[in-house]
Design a protein around this motif. Structure first.
Motif, PDB file in Angstrom:
ATOM      1  N   LYS A 158       2.608   6.135  -2.994  1.00 18.22           N
ATOM      2  CA  LYS A 158       3.569   6.954  -3.449  1.00 18.22           C
ATOM      3  C   LYS A 158       3.485   7.120  -4.854  1.00 18.22           C
TER       4      LYS A 158
ATOM      5  N   ILE B 214     -13.238  14.757   0.507  1.00 22.87           N
ATOM      6  CA  ILE B 214     -11.996  15.033   0.290  1.00 22.87           C
ATOM      7  C   ILE B 214     -11.716  15.772  -1.006  1.00 22.87           C
TER       8      ILE B 214
ATOM      9  N   MET C   7       0.823  -1.294   0.051  1.00 25.05           N
ATOM     10  CA  MET C   7      -0.040   0.077  -0.091  1.00 25.05           C
ATOM     11  C   MET C   7       0.940   1.214  -0.136  1.00 25.05           C
ATOM     12  N   HIS C   8       1.964   1.329   0.699  1.00 19.88           N
ATOM     13  CA  HIS C   8       2.646   2.759   1.076  1.00 19.88           C
ATOM     14  C   HIS C   8       3.255   2.969  -0.593  1.00 19.88           C
TER      15      HIS C   8
ATOM     16  N   TYR D  39      -5.604   8.664  -2.979  1.00 14.48           N
ATOM     17  CA  TYR D  39      -5.385   8.436  -1.346  1.00 14.48           C
ATOM     18  C   TYR D  39      -5.923   7.057  -1.204  1.00 14.48           C
ATOM     19  N   ALA D  40      -5.442   6.814   0.025  1.00 13.19           N
ATOM     20  CA  ALA D  40      -5.734   5.460   0.671  1.00 13.19           C
ATOM     21  C   ALA D  40      -7.340   5.559   0.845  1.00 13.19           C
ATOM     22  N   PHE D  41      -8.027   4.241   0.655  1.00 15.00           N
ATOM     23  CA  PHE D  41      -9.231   3.901   1.251  1.00 15.00           C
ATOM     24  C   PHE D  41      -9.372   2.685   1.715  1.00 15.00           C
ATOM     25  N   GLY D  42      -9.155   2.504   2.802  1.00 14.85           N
ATOM     26  CA  GLY D  42      -9.357   1.000   3.221  1.00 14.85           C
ATOM     27  C   GLY D  42      -8.193   0.231   2.620  1.00 14.85           C
TER      28      GLY D  42
END
Lengths: 304, 245
Positions: free
Chosen positions: A241, A299, A236-237, A253-256
């Motif tokens: 990026k 967001i 995920m990271h 963006y992260a979403f779960g």
């Protein structure tokens, strides 16, 4: 008919005149479940405190059930129920004593409106002789709701009733609110949890004293302008990026378990994106179109 | 991989009440470990024992290699802690806060100076460095308090609901800080009520009535409970709770 009307309401604090509520206007219909959705510092509590007449506005006007929040404050206090964000019952009175106290203050009895609180009260009844200060968080919350309801208010104000509450108790709380709404009580509720927004009839999205949007949850979601994708990979990271660095990314963006992303190029193919991510060392890539949520809309509004 | 937290039947009783009931788990170096549970499930009690703030009733645990019964002072020096409720002193400036916490953790003046400079640079706080923390937006406060919690390069940082009430963008920026710290080998031990954040953890434990009833990666937990989301996994486990929360 309108139950609550705000007209350019303004609140500033302190020597430096910090604006907490910035010319906010909206109407809430009778029997509506209306949500103020926004993070800490959005101005939600200041609005609640002005509408419940415990704080004077610095500009604008507002009415609750036709009564002016400045001139008619005594009338308003008799017909609203207010559950502040901070637990505000008497800690050294028992559950039953608190309820009796609030009923008496409003010149009614627990028996008179018992039907209204029955569903909630039976869940805490076995602790009726326990002091309120010794209750757990979930039980305090249920008692506070009972006390706010015991005089059968026309309008119920709930300031972040579910903050810090676990997902199971949050769900139960919202089921209680839905049942209360059937009793024709107008409910204004604030929450920082975006997933709760979809349970309201209409919501105001707020940030730093301003309203970003007022709509039904369905319409807010429908008016989202971009095609939204959910993307997953082995890391995920690294995915986040690389998505942020991608030239065709509009938002990501992260979403779960997924990252959510929209793109500047509407013709972008899933293959093209997969190749890009593979080229940056990612594997197990999954890309799919996804439904927009209130959180995605929020967001988007924050970024624009 | 080095193990930085190890517990074996760790238990805390208050009279007849078993707040934390024989929990056994390990956390590896650099791992992001999500510590979930309903209100009243026993998370706070467990965390207090792991931070050296409360002596267990029975069982064993080592944190950063130190024993939770005998070496609580060493534990405190080797961990960082941040919660939404307590983080920074509102009536000190950003630089004063950094200096204060640096001093508490025994950093030299020179180290504090270097740390302050790099922190202000990293968070882009040049204009605010000499302003009181009370005037900062909540999101900045949270990021700053995380940075202060890892100022002394602890092996483990405990985060107790660090993102409560924060807007969705800031919440995500906060998680980027967590990822960055984990990449440098800091172990992250985090509690949250946001189930999407549970997905960002490498592994998760879920406490019910004082016990750890599930412990695995988010992917495996969803398989195990035949669920589509962590929210569902949590719901399945926590609704069976007997404790009147």
């Amino acid at each position: 008919m309108q139950s609550v009307v705000l007209n350019n309401i303004k609140k500033v604090y302190g020597k430096d005149q910090k604006i907490a509520v910035d010319n906010v206007s909206f109407d809430v219909n009778q029997g509506e479940l209306f949500g103020l959705i926004g993070p800490d510092g959005a101005g939600k509590t200041s609005i609640f405190r002005m509408l419940t007449t415990v704080l004077l506005p610095d500009g604008g006007s507002a009415t609750v059930e036709g009564f002016d929040i400045v001139k008619d404050y005594k009338k308003i206090r008799n017909i609203v129920g207010y559950m502040p964000g901070k637990f505000s019952l008497y800690q050294d009175l028992t559950v039953a004593e608190n309820l009796h106290f609030f009923a008496t203050v409003f010149e009614t009895t627990v028996e008179e409106n018992y039907d209204l609180i029955k569903d909630i009260y039976i869940q805490i009844e076995k602790f009726k002789n326990r002091r309120a200060g010794k209750l757990s968080g979930g039980m305090k919350q249920k008692l506070a709701l009972c006390c706010a309801l015991i005089h059968k208010p026309a309008v119920l104000f709930l300031d972040e009733p579910t903050t810090g509450v676990d997902p199971v108790s949050r769900r139960e709380f919202w089921e209680m609110l839905k049942r209360l709404q059937e009793q024709k009580i107008t409910i204004i509720v604030s929450t920082p949890y975006m997933d709760e927004a979809k349970l309201c009839d209409r919501i105001a999205l707020m940030q730093e004293g301003k309203i970003l949007s007022i709509e039904t949850p369905e319409n807010i979601v429908e008016s989202y302008p971009d095609k939204l994708y959910a993307i997953k990979a082995n890391n995920m990271h690294a995915l986040l990026k690389n998505m942020a660095a991608y030239e065709k990314t509009l938002n990501s963006y992260a979403f779960g378990e997924y990252a959510h992303a929209s793109f500047t190029d509407v013709a972008l193919t899933e293959n093209e994106l997969t190749e890009y991510l593979k080229g940056h060392g990612l594997s197990d890539i999954e890309i799919k179109k996804t439904e927009v949520t209130i959180e995605d809309c929020f967001i988007k509004l924050l970024k624009s | 991989m080095e193990t930085v937290i190890r517990t074996e039947k760790l238990t805390k009783r208050f009279g007849d009440f078993i707040a934390t009931n024989e929990i056994t788990f390990e956390v590896k170096k650099g791992e992001i470990f999500g510590f979930l549970g309903a209100n009243g499930a026993g998370k706070t009690t467990a965390m207090r024992m792991l931070c050296g703030l409360s002596i267990p009733s029975s069982g064993d645990a080592q944190v950063a290699g130190f024993d939770v019964y005998k070496q609580t002072e060493e534990i405190k020096k080797n961990i960082g802690y941040m919660s939404q409720k307590f983080s920074l002193y509102e009536d000190l400036t950003i630089l004063e806060n950094i200096k204060f916490f640096g001093g508490i953790y025994g950093l030299t003046d020179k180290q504090i100076k270097t740390k302050s400079d790099s922190l202000v640079e990293k968070l882009g706080l040049h204009n605010e460095a000499k302003k009181l923390v009370s005037g900062l937006p909540l999101g900045w406060k949270q990021k700053l308090s995380f940075s202060v919690a890892v100022l002394h390069d602890p092996k483990i940082v405990f985060l107790d609901e660090p993102t409560g009430g924060v807007d969705p963008l800031t919440r995500r920026q906060f998680w980027e800080l967590i990822y960055d710290a984990a990449d440098t080998g800091v172990t992250i031990f985090v509690t949250t009520h946001y189930m999407d954040e549970a997905e960002y953890c490498n592994r998760i434990s879920i406490m019910v009535d004082g016990r750890i009833d599930a412990l695995d990666s988010p992917v495996n937990l969803k398989k195990q409970f035949n669920a589509n989301s962590m929210d569902e996994v949590f719901y399945q486990l926590a609704r069976g709770a007997k404790r009147a929360e």
